[in-house]
Design a protein around this motif. Structure first.
Motif, PDB file in Angstrom:
ATOM      1  N   LEU A 103       0.822  -1.200   0.000  1.00  0.00           N
ATOM      2  CA  LEU A 103       0.000   0.000   0.000  1.00  0.00           C
ATOM      3  C   LEU A 103       0.858   1.253   0.000  1.00  0.00           C
ATOM      4  CD1 LEU A 103      -2.638  -1.108   2.639  1.00  0.00           C
ATOM      5  CD2 LEU A 103      -2.986  -0.900   0.180  1.00  0.00           C
ATOM      6  N   LYS A 104       0.317   2.334  -0.518  1.00  0.00           N
ATOM      7  CA  LYS A 104       1.013   3.612  -0.513  1.00  0.00           C
ATOM      8  C   LYS A 104       1.065   4.143   0.912  1.00  0.00           C
ATOM      9  CE  LYS A 104       1.136   8.016  -3.011  1.00  0.00           C
ATOM     10  NZ  LYS A 104       0.473   8.840  -4.051  1.00  0.00           N
ATOM     11  N   LEU A 105       2.276   4.389   1.404  1.00  0.00           N
ATOM     12  CA  LEU A 105       2.460   4.847   2.777  1.00  0.00           C
ATOM     13  C   LEU A 105       2.920   6.294   2.865  1.00  0.00           C
ATOM     14  CD1 LEU A 105       4.234   1.684   4.259  1.00  0.00           C
ATOM     15  CD2 LEU A 105       1.814   2.315   4.449  1.00  0.00           C
ATOM     16  N   ILE A 106       3.378   6.860   1.739  1.00  0.00           N
ATOM     17  CA  ILE A 106       3.818   8.255   1.692  1.00  0.00           C
ATOM     18  C   ILE A 106       2.944   8.995   0.685  1.00  0.00           C
ATOM     19  CG2 ILE A 106       5.696   9.816   1.084  1.00  0.00           C
ATOM     20  CD1 ILE A 106       7.668   7.718   1.970  1.00  0.00           C
ATOM     21  N   ALA A 107       2.291  10.054   1.138  1.00  0.00           N
ATOM     22  CA  ALA A 107       1.380  10.804   0.266  1.00  0.00           C
ATOM     23  C   ALA A 107       2.071  11.950  -0.459  1.00  0.00           C
ATOM     24  CB  ALA A 107       0.211  11.346   1.085  1.00  0.00           C
ATOM     25  N   ASP A 108       3.115  12.514   0.155  1.00  0.00           N
ATOM     26  CA  ASP A 108       3.798  13.673  -0.419  1.00  0.00           C
ATOM     27  C   ASP A 108       4.614  13.250  -1.639  1.00  0.00           C
ATOM     28  OD1 ASP A 108       5.349  15.884  -1.013  1.00  0.00           O
ATOM     29  OD2 ASP A 108       5.856  16.323   1.072  1.00  0.00           O
ATOM     30  N   PRO A 109       4.318  13.785  -2.836  1.00  0.00           N
ATOM     31  CA  PRO A 109       5.061  13.374  -4.028  1.00  0.00           C
ATOM     32  C   PRO A 109       6.524  13.790  -4.002  1.00  0.00           C
ATOM     33  CG  PRO A 109       3.635  15.233  -4.525  1.00  0.00           C
ATOM     34  CD  PRO A 109       3.262  14.777  -3.151  1.00  0.00           C
ATOM     35  N   ASP A 110       6.879  14.753  -3.142  1.00  0.00           N
ATOM     36  CA  ASP A 110       8.264  15.221  -3.048  1.00  0.00           C
ATOM     37  C   ASP A 110       9.066  14.463  -1.989  1.00  0.00           C
ATOM     38  OD1 ASP A 110       7.881  17.194  -5.016  1.00  0.00           O
ATOM     39  OD2 ASP A 110       6.980  18.533  -3.522  1.00  0.00           O
ATOM     40  N   ARG A 111       8.476  13.456  -1.409  1.00  0.00           N
ATOM     41  CA  ARG A 111       9.143  12.679  -0.359  1.00  0.00           C
ATOM     42  C   ARG A 111       9.219  11.226  -0.801  1.00  0.00           C
ATOM     43  NH1 ARG A 111       6.574  14.586   3.889  1.00  0.00           N
ATOM     44  NH2 ARG A 111       8.367  15.821   4.582  1.00  0.00           N
ATOM     45  N   ARG A 112      10.298  10.532  -0.452  1.00  0.00           N
ATOM     46  CA  ARG A 112      10.429   9.113  -0.779  1.00  0.00           C
ATOM     47  C   ARG A 112      11.048   8.366   0.390  1.00  0.00           C
ATOM     48  NH1 ARG A 112      15.698   7.785  -1.339  1.00  0.00           N
ATOM     49  NH2 ARG A 112      17.196   9.269  -2.228  1.00  0.00           N
ATOM     50  N   PHE A 113      10.906   7.051   0.344  1.00  0.00           N
ATOM     51  CA  PHE A 113      11.593   6.227   1.323  1.00  0.00           C
ATOM     52  C   PHE A 113      13.096   6.257   1.059  1.00  0.00           C
ATOM     53  CE2 PHE A 113       7.531   3.769   2.046  1.00  0.00           C
ATOM     54  CZ  PHE A 113       7.442   4.074   3.400  1.00  0.00           C
ATOM     55  N   ASN A 114      13.854   6.151   2.149  1.00  0.00           N
ATOM     56  CA  ASN A 114      15.305   6.158   2.059  1.00  0.00           C
ATOM     57  C   ASN A 114      15.847   4.904   2.752  1.00  0.00           C
ATOM     58  OD1 ASN A 114      17.609   7.627   1.057  1.00  0.00           O
ATOM     59  ND2 ASN A 114      18.131   8.148   3.165  1.00  0.00           N
ATOM     60  N   ARG A 123      10.762  -6.624  12.263  1.00  0.00           N
ATOM     61  CA  ARG A 123       9.998  -5.478  11.766  1.00  0.00           C
ATOM     62  C   ARG A 123      10.911  -4.654  10.869  1.00  0.00           C
ATOM     63  NH1 ARG A 123      10.119  -5.553  17.176  1.00  0.00           N
ATOM     64  NH2 ARG A 123       8.305  -6.359  18.293  1.00  0.00           N
ATOM     65  N   PHE A 124      10.322  -3.879   9.957  1.00  0.00           N
ATOM     66  CA  PHE A 124      11.128  -3.062   9.053  1.00  0.00           C
ATOM     67  C   PHE A 124      11.078  -1.620   9.536  1.00  0.00           C
ATOM     68  CE2 PHE A 124      11.917  -1.036   4.772  1.00  0.00           C
ATOM     69  CZ  PHE A 124      13.220  -1.514   4.650  1.00  0.00           C
ATOM     70  N   VAL A 125      12.241  -1.039   9.808  1.00  0.00           N
ATOM     71  CA  VAL A 125      12.354   0.359  10.224  1.00  0.00           C
ATOM     72  C   VAL A 125      12.969   1.127   9.063  1.00  0.00           C
ATOM     73  CG1 VAL A 125      13.345   1.959  11.895  1.00  0.00           C
ATOM     74  CG2 VAL A 125      12.580  -0.307  12.638  1.00  0.00           C
ATOM     75  N   VAL A 126      12.296   2.179   8.611  1.00  0.00           N
ATOM     76  CA  VAL A 126      12.712   2.870   7.393  1.00  0.00           C
ATOM     77  C   VAL A 126      12.439   4.366   7.521  1.00  0.00           C
ATOM     78  CG1 VAL A 126      10.475   2.422   6.270  1.00  0.00           C
ATOM     79  CG2 VAL A 126      12.503   2.879   4.855  1.00  0.00           C
ATOM     80  N   GLY A 127      13.346   5.163   6.967  1.00  0.00           N
ATOM     81  CA  GLY A 127      13.194   6.606   7.026  1.00  0.00           C
ATOM     82  C   GLY A 127      12.834   7.205   5.690  1.00  0.00           C
ATOM     83  N   THR A 128      12.669   8.530   5.668  1.00  0.00           N
ATOM     84  CA  THR A 128      12.272   9.233   4.454  1.00  0.00           C
ATOM     85  C   THR A 128      13.248  10.358   4.134  1.00  0.00           C
ATOM     86  OG1 THR A 128      10.841  10.843   5.600  1.00  0.00           O
ATOM     87  CG2 THR A 128       9.839   8.749   4.905  1.00  0.00           C
ATOM     88  N   LYS A 129      13.212  10.754   2.855  1.00  0.00           N
ATOM     89  CA  LYS A 129      13.980  11.894   2.364  1.00  0.00           C
ATOM     90  C   LYS A 129      13.037  12.783   1.589  1.00  0.00           C
ATOM     91  CE  LYS A 129      17.765  13.251  -0.704  1.00  0.00           C
ATOM     92  NZ  LYS A 129      18.851  12.812  -1.611  1.00  0.00           N
ATOM     93  N   GLY A 130      13.085  14.098   1.850  1.00  0.00           N
ATOM     94  CA  GLY A 130      12.181  15.009   1.163  1.00  0.00           C
ATOM     95  C   GLY A 130      12.445  16.444   1.541  1.00  0.00           C
ATOM     96  N   PRO A 131      11.388  17.229   1.633  1.00  0.00           N
ATOM     97  CA  PRO A 131      11.552  18.668   1.846  1.00  0.00           C
ATOM     98  C   PRO A 131      11.860  19.060   3.286  1.00  0.00           C
ATOM     99  CG  PRO A 131       9.235  18.116   1.669  1.00  0.00           C
ATOM    100  CD  PRO A 131       9.985  16.854   1.370  1.00  0.00           C
ATOM    101  N   GLY A 132      11.831  18.120   4.216  1.00  0.00           N
ATOM    102  CA  GLY A 132      12.052  18.426   5.631  1.00  0.00           C
ATOM    103  C   GLY A 132      10.951  17.838   6.483  1.00  0.00           C
ATOM    104  N   GLY A 133      11.178  17.795   7.795  1.00  0.00           N
ATOM    105  CA  GLY A 133      10.223  17.135   8.670  1.00  0.00           C
ATOM    106  C   GLY A 133      10.141  15.653   8.340  1.00  0.00           C
ATOM    107  N   GLU A 134      11.325  15.029   8.123  1.00  0.00           N
ATOM    108  CA  GLU A 134      11.343  13.638   7.652  1.00  0.00           C
ATOM    109  C   GLU A 134      11.034  12.656   8.770  1.00  0.00           C
ATOM    110  OE1 GLU A 134      11.322  13.205   4.478  1.00  0.00           O
ATOM    111  OE2 GLU A 134      11.581  15.362   4.339  1.00  0.00           O
TER     112      GLU A 134
END
Length: 308
Positions: A103-114, A123-134
Protein backbone atom coordinates in the motif's frame (compact mmCIF):
# COMPACT_ATOMS: atom_id res chain seq x y z
CA UNK A 1 30.24 15.73 20.57
CA UNK A 2 33.07 13.97 18.72
CA UNK A 3 36.22 15.43 20.24
CA UNK A 4 38.80 14.86 17.51
CA UNK A 5 38.86 15.01 13.75
CA UNK A 6 38.77 11.75 11.85
CA UNK A 7 42.07 12.56 10.09
CA UNK A 8 43.96 11.78 13.29
CA UNK A 9 42.37 8.34 13.65
CA UNK A 10 44.41 5.29 12.60
CA UNK A 11 43.80 3.66 9.24
CA UNK A 12 41.99 0.32 9.42
CA UNK A 13 43.00 -1.31 6.15
CA UNK A 14 43.32 -0.50 2.48
CA UNK A 15 40.10 -1.02 0.49
CA UNK A 16 39.96 -2.48 -3.00
CA UNK A 17 37.44 -1.68 -5.72
CA UNK A 18 35.26 -4.80 -5.72
CA UNK A 19 32.85 -4.04 -8.58
CA UNK A 20 33.09 -2.48 -12.04
CA UNK A 21 29.65 -0.85 -12.22
CA UNK A 22 29.72 2.96 -11.66
CA UNK A 23 26.48 3.30 -9.69
CA UNK A 24 24.74 6.65 -9.49
CA UNK A 25 23.67 6.12 -5.87
CA UNK A 26 24.72 2.73 -4.51
CA UNK A 27 23.43 2.22 -0.98
CA UNK A 28 22.19 -0.22 1.63
CA UNK A 29 24.60 -3.20 1.37
CA UNK A 30 22.97 -6.16 3.14
CA UNK A 31 24.43 -9.57 3.86
CA UNK A 32 22.11 -12.54 3.31
CA UNK A 33 23.54 -15.11 5.76
CA UNK A 34 21.31 -17.97 4.57
CA UNK A 35 22.28 -17.86 0.89
CA UNK A 36 25.72 -16.30 1.46
CA UNK A 37 25.04 -13.42 -0.90
CA UNK A 38 25.40 -9.64 -0.79
CA UNK A 39 22.45 -7.40 -1.70
CA UNK A 40 22.61 -3.67 -2.39
CA UNK A 41 20.62 -0.98 -4.21
CA UNK A 42 21.14 1.79 -6.75
CA UNK A 43 18.40 4.03 -5.40
CA UNK A 44 17.37 6.31 -8.26
CA UNK A 45 17.78 3.55 -10.86
CA UNK A 46 15.34 1.39 -8.89
CA UNK A 47 17.74 -1.55 -9.06
CA UNK A 48 18.52 -4.21 -6.48
CA UNK A 49 21.73 -6.14 -7.03
CA UNK A 50 22.74 -9.56 -5.79
CA UNK A 51 26.37 -10.63 -5.79
CA UNK A 52 28.80 -13.11 -4.35
CA UNK A 53 32.35 -12.75 -3.11
CA UNK A 54 35.14 -14.15 -5.26
CA UNK A 55 38.31 -15.68 -3.84
CA UNK A 56 40.13 -12.45 -4.72
CA UNK A 57 37.80 -10.32 -2.60
CA UNK A 58 35.85 -8.90 -5.53
CA UNK A 59 32.05 -8.99 -5.79
CA UNK A 60 30.61 -10.78 -8.80
CA UNK A 61 27.18 -9.46 -9.79
CA UNK A 62 24.75 -12.38 -10.26
CA UNK A 63 21.59 -10.39 -10.97
CA UNK A 64 20.21 -6.87 -11.12
CA UNK A 65 16.46 -6.68 -10.51
CA UNK A 66 14.42 -3.70 -11.68
CA UNK A 67 11.71 -2.35 -9.37
CA UNK A 68 8.88 -0.01 -10.45
CA UNK A 69 10.32 3.22 -9.04
CA UNK A 70 13.14 3.93 -6.57
CA UNK A 71 14.83 1.34 -4.37
CA UNK A 72 15.85 3.01 -1.12
CA UNK A 73 16.76 -0.15 0.79
CA UNK A 74 16.50 -3.93 0.62
CA UNK A 75 15.97 -6.53 3.33
CA UNK A 76 15.75 -10.32 3.06
CA UNK A 77 13.73 -12.95 4.91
CA UNK A 78 15.01 -16.33 6.05
CA UNK A 79 13.14 -17.98 3.16
CA UNK A 80 14.75 -15.62 0.62
CA UNK A 81 11.97 -13.10 -0.04
CA UNK A 82 13.09 -9.51 -0.47
CA UNK A 83 11.51 -6.40 0.99
CA UNK A 84 12.34 -3.21 -0.93
CA UNK A 85 11.58 0.37 0.10
CA UNK A 86 10.19 1.92 -3.07
CA UNK A 87 9.40 5.57 -3.63
CA UNK A 88 6.14 5.74 -1.66
CA UNK A 89 5.42 2.10 -0.81
CA UNK A 90 7.15 -1.14 0.04
CA UNK A 91 7.57 -3.95 -2.47
CA UNK A 92 8.14 -7.62 -1.82
CA UNK A 93 9.81 -10.03 -4.21
CA UNK A 94 9.15 -13.75 -3.91
CA UNK A 95 11.83 -16.39 -4.34
CA UNK A 96 10.26 -17.00 -7.77
CA UNK A 97 10.82 -13.38 -8.77
CA UNK A 98 7.26 -12.02 -8.46
CA UNK A 99 7.20 -8.39 -7.32
CA UNK A 100 4.19 -7.47 -5.16
CA UNK A 101 3.45 -3.79 -4.39
CA UNK A 102 2.34 -2.79 -0.93
CA UNK A 103 0.00 0.00 0.00
CA UNK A 104 1.01 3.61 -0.51
CA UNK A 105 2.46 4.85 2.78
CA UNK A 106 3.82 8.26 1.69
CA UNK A 107 1.38 10.80 0.27
CA UNK A 108 3.80 13.67 -0.42
CA UNK A 109 5.06 13.37 -4.03
CA UNK A 110 8.26 15.22 -3.05
CA UNK A 111 9.14 12.68 -0.36
CA UNK A 112 10.43 9.11 -0.78
CA UNK A 113 11.59 6.23 1.32
CA UNK A 114 15.30 6.16 2.06
CA UNK A 115 17.48 3.89 4.22
CA UNK A 116 15.84 1.03 6.12
CA UNK A 117 16.66 -2.22 7.96
CA UNK A 118 14.84 -4.94 9.88
CA UNK A 119 14.95 -4.71 13.66
CA UNK A 120 16.06 -7.76 15.72
CA UNK A 121 12.49 -9.14 15.66
CA UNK A 122 12.09 -8.65 11.89
CA UNK A 123 10.00 -5.48 11.77
CA UNK A 124 11.13 -3.06 9.05
CA UNK A 125 12.35 0.36 10.22
CA UNK A 126 12.71 2.87 7.39
CA UNK A 127 13.19 6.61 7.03
CA UNK A 128 12.27 9.23 4.45
CA UNK A 129 13.98 11.89 2.36
CA UNK A 130 12.18 15.01 1.16
CA UNK A 131 11.55 18.67 1.85
CA UNK A 132 12.05 18.43 5.63
CA UNK A 133 10.22 17.13 8.67
CA UNK A 134 11.34 13.64 7.65
CA UNK A 135 10.04 10.50 9.30
CA UNK A 136 11.45 7.33 10.74
CA UNK A 137 8.80 4.60 10.60
CA UNK A 138 8.58 1.17 12.18
CA UNK A 139 6.50 -1.21 10.04
CA UNK A 140 5.39 -4.43 11.71
CA UNK A 141 4.95 -7.87 10.15
CA UNK A 142 1.34 -7.01 9.24
CA UNK A 143 2.47 -3.96 7.27
CA UNK A 144 1.18 -1.40 9.80
CA UNK A 145 3.43 1.67 10.27
CA UNK A 146 4.19 3.50 13.51
CA UNK A 147 6.00 6.84 13.57
CA UNK A 148 9.20 6.97 15.63
CA UNK A 149 10.36 10.42 14.41
CA UNK A 150 8.77 13.13 12.26
CA UNK A 151 11.20 16.03 12.58
CA UNK A 152 14.39 14.88 10.84
CA UNK A 153 16.34 16.72 8.16
CA UNK A 154 17.11 13.47 6.29
CA UNK A 155 16.59 10.05 7.86
CA UNK A 156 19.48 7.75 7.06
CA UNK A 157 21.65 4.99 8.59
CA UNK A 158 20.37 2.58 11.25
CA UNK A 159 22.04 0.14 13.64
CA UNK A 160 20.98 -1.87 16.69
CA UNK A 161 23.10 -2.94 19.64
CA UNK A 162 23.86 -6.66 19.48
CA UNK A 163 21.28 -7.42 22.21
CA UNK A 164 18.73 -5.16 20.48
CA UNK A 165 18.42 -2.85 23.48
CA UNK A 166 19.46 0.34 21.65
CA UNK A 167 18.64 1.78 18.24
CA UNK A 168 21.07 4.22 16.60
CA UNK A 169 19.81 6.42 13.76
CA UNK A 170 21.37 9.09 11.56
CA UNK A 171 19.96 12.50 10.68
CA UNK A 172 22.25 13.43 7.79
CA UNK A 173 21.36 17.10 7.42
CA UNK A 174 21.43 17.55 11.18
CA UNK A 175 24.91 15.94 11.18
CA UNK A 176 23.78 13.95 14.17
CA UNK A 177 23.61 10.34 15.33
CA UNK A 178 20.74 9.64 17.72
CA UNK A 179 20.21 6.74 20.10
CA UNK A 180 17.14 5.46 21.95
CA UNK A 181 16.25 2.50 24.11
CA UNK A 182 14.59 -0.29 22.16
CA UNK A 183 12.63 -3.40 23.11
CA UNK A 184 12.79 -5.97 20.29
CA UNK A 185 10.11 -8.13 21.89
CA UNK A 186 7.43 -5.43 21.82
CA UNK A 187 8.87 -2.95 19.33
CA UNK A 188 8.60 -0.20 21.94
CA UNK A 189 11.10 2.60 21.28
CA UNK A 190 12.22 5.01 23.96
CA UNK A 191 12.76 8.74 23.76
CA UNK A 192 15.37 9.84 21.25
CA UNK A 193 18.55 11.41 22.58
CA UNK A 194 21.70 12.71 20.93
CA UNK A 195 24.58 10.22 20.76
CA UNK A 196 27.03 12.49 18.97
CA UNK A 197 27.43 15.17 16.34
CA UNK A 198 29.62 14.76 13.26
CA UNK A 199 31.33 18.08 12.45
CA UNK A 200 32.95 17.03 9.16
CA UNK A 201 31.10 15.70 6.14
CA UNK A 202 27.57 14.32 6.31
CA UNK A 203 26.90 11.06 8.19
CA UNK A 204 25.11 8.63 5.88
CA UNK A 205 24.78 4.85 6.15
CA UNK A 206 25.89 3.04 9.28
CA UNK A 207 26.55 -0.38 10.78
CA UNK A 208 27.80 -1.75 14.11
CA UNK A 209 30.51 -4.24 14.98
CA UNK A 210 30.79 -6.99 17.59
CA UNK A 211 32.45 -4.59 20.05
CA UNK A 212 29.58 -2.12 19.92
CA UNK A 213 31.42 0.44 17.77
CA UNK A 214 29.56 2.27 15.01
CA UNK A 215 30.95 2.47 11.47
CA UNK A 216 29.59 5.55 9.69
CA UNK A 217 30.06 6.59 6.05
CA UNK A 218 30.80 10.30 5.67
CA UNK A 219 29.27 11.59 2.44
CA UNK A 220 31.58 14.10 0.79
CA UNK A 221 34.63 13.00 2.77
CA UNK A 222 35.50 9.71 1.09
CA UNK A 223 35.79 7.71 4.28
CA UNK A 224 34.12 5.52 6.88
CA UNK A 225 34.83 6.29 10.54
CA UNK A 226 34.69 3.92 13.52
CA UNK A 227 33.08 5.52 16.58
CA UNK A 228 33.52 4.07 20.08
CA UNK A 229 30.68 3.94 22.64
CA UNK A 230 32.14 7.07 24.27
CA UNK A 231 31.77 8.89 20.93
CA UNK A 232 35.46 9.15 20.08
CA UNK A 233 36.68 8.28 16.59
CA UNK A 234 39.05 5.33 16.96
CA UNK A 235 39.66 4.41 13.31
CA UNK A 236 38.88 5.16 9.71
CA UNK A 237 38.90 3.66 6.23
CA UNK A 238 39.71 6.04 3.37
CA UNK A 239 38.08 5.33 0.00
CA UNK A 240 39.11 6.80 -3.39
CA UNK A 241 35.58 8.08 -3.97
CA UNK A 242 34.27 11.19 -2.18
CA UNK A 243 30.65 10.10 -1.80
CA UNK A 244 30.87 7.16 0.58
CA UNK A 245 27.29 6.15 1.31
CA UNK A 246 27.06 3.04 3.51
CA UNK A 247 29.18 0.29 5.15
CA UNK A 248 28.23 -3.20 6.28
CA UNK A 249 30.08 -6.29 7.49
CA UNK A 250 29.57 -9.24 5.15
CA UNK A 251 30.91 -12.65 4.26
CA UNK A 252 30.50 -15.98 6.09
CA UNK A 253 32.63 -14.71 8.98
CA UNK A 254 31.26 -11.15 8.86
CA UNK A 255 34.83 -9.89 8.65
CA UNK A 256 34.73 -8.07 5.30
CA UNK A 257 33.65 -4.45 5.39
CA UNK A 258 31.70 -3.55 2.24
CA UNK A 259 31.41 0.15 1.40
CA UNK A 260 29.06 1.58 -1.22
CA UNK A 261 29.78 4.85 -3.04
CA UNK A 262 27.99 7.13 -5.50
CA UNK A 263 28.52 9.48 -8.43
CA UNK A 264 25.47 11.60 -7.56
CA UNK A 265 26.29 15.30 -7.56
CA UNK A 266 29.69 14.85 -9.20
CA UNK A 267 30.69 16.90 -12.24
CA UNK A 268 32.56 15.18 -15.10
CA UNK A 269 35.83 16.64 -13.86
CA UNK A 270 35.15 15.22 -10.39
CA UNK A 271 34.56 11.75 -11.82
CA UNK A 272 37.75 12.10 -13.86
CA UNK A 273 39.63 12.89 -10.66
CA UNK A 274 37.98 9.97 -8.81
CA UNK A 275 37.32 7.37 -11.54
CA UNK A 276 36.38 4.63 -9.05
CA UNK A 277 33.40 6.61 -7.76
CA UNK A 278 30.17 4.62 -7.74
CA UNK A 279 31.90 1.30 -7.13
CA UNK A 280 31.64 -0.98 -4.11
CA UNK A 281 34.79 -1.43 -2.05
CA UNK A 282 35.85 -4.20 0.32
CA UNK A 283 38.43 -4.15 3.11
CA UNK A 284 39.59 -6.39 5.94
CA UNK A 285 39.69 -4.15 9.00
CA UNK A 286 40.48 -6.70 11.70
CA UNK A 287 36.96 -6.31 13.09
CA UNK A 288 33.75 -8.28 12.70
CA UNK A 289 30.11 -7.40 12.43
CA UNK A 290 27.13 -8.95 14.20
CA UNK A 291 24.51 -11.28 12.74
CA UNK A 292 22.28 -9.31 10.35
CA UNK A 293 18.59 -8.97 11.14
CA UNK A 294 16.15 -10.67 8.77
CA UNK A 295 12.72 -9.45 7.70
CA UNK A 296 9.91 -11.39 9.37
CA UNK A 297 6.96 -10.16 7.32
CA UNK A 298 5.08 -11.70 4.41
CA UNK A 299 4.28 -10.27 0.95
CA UNK A 300 0.52 -10.61 1.42
CA UNK A 301 0.59 -8.64 4.68
CA UNK A 302 1.77 -5.53 2.83
CA UNK A 303 -1.57 -5.09 1.07
CA UNK A 304 -4.18 -6.46 3.48
CA UNK A 305 -5.86 -3.20 4.46
CA UNK A 306 -5.56 0.53 4.05
CA UNK A 307 -3.69 2.49 6.70
CA UNK A 308 -4.50 5.94 7.96
Amino acid sequence: MIEREYASAPMLGLPIAATHIPHFLAEGPTWDPVRKRLLWVDIMAGLVYQGRFTDEGAIEVEQAVQFPDTAGAVAVSRSGEWLVAGEHRLYSRSVDGEIVPGLKLIADPDRRFNDGKPDPAGRFVVGTKGPGGEMLLQINAEGTPAVLDDDLGLSNGLAWAEDGSALYSVDTLGRCIHVRDYDPATGEAGERRKFCEVPQGYPDGMTIDSEGHLWVALWGEGCVIRIAPDCTIVGRVDVPAPHTSCPTFAGPDLDTLVITTATEGMAPEDIAAYPLSGRLFTVKTGHRGIDPNLWAGTPTALSLEETA
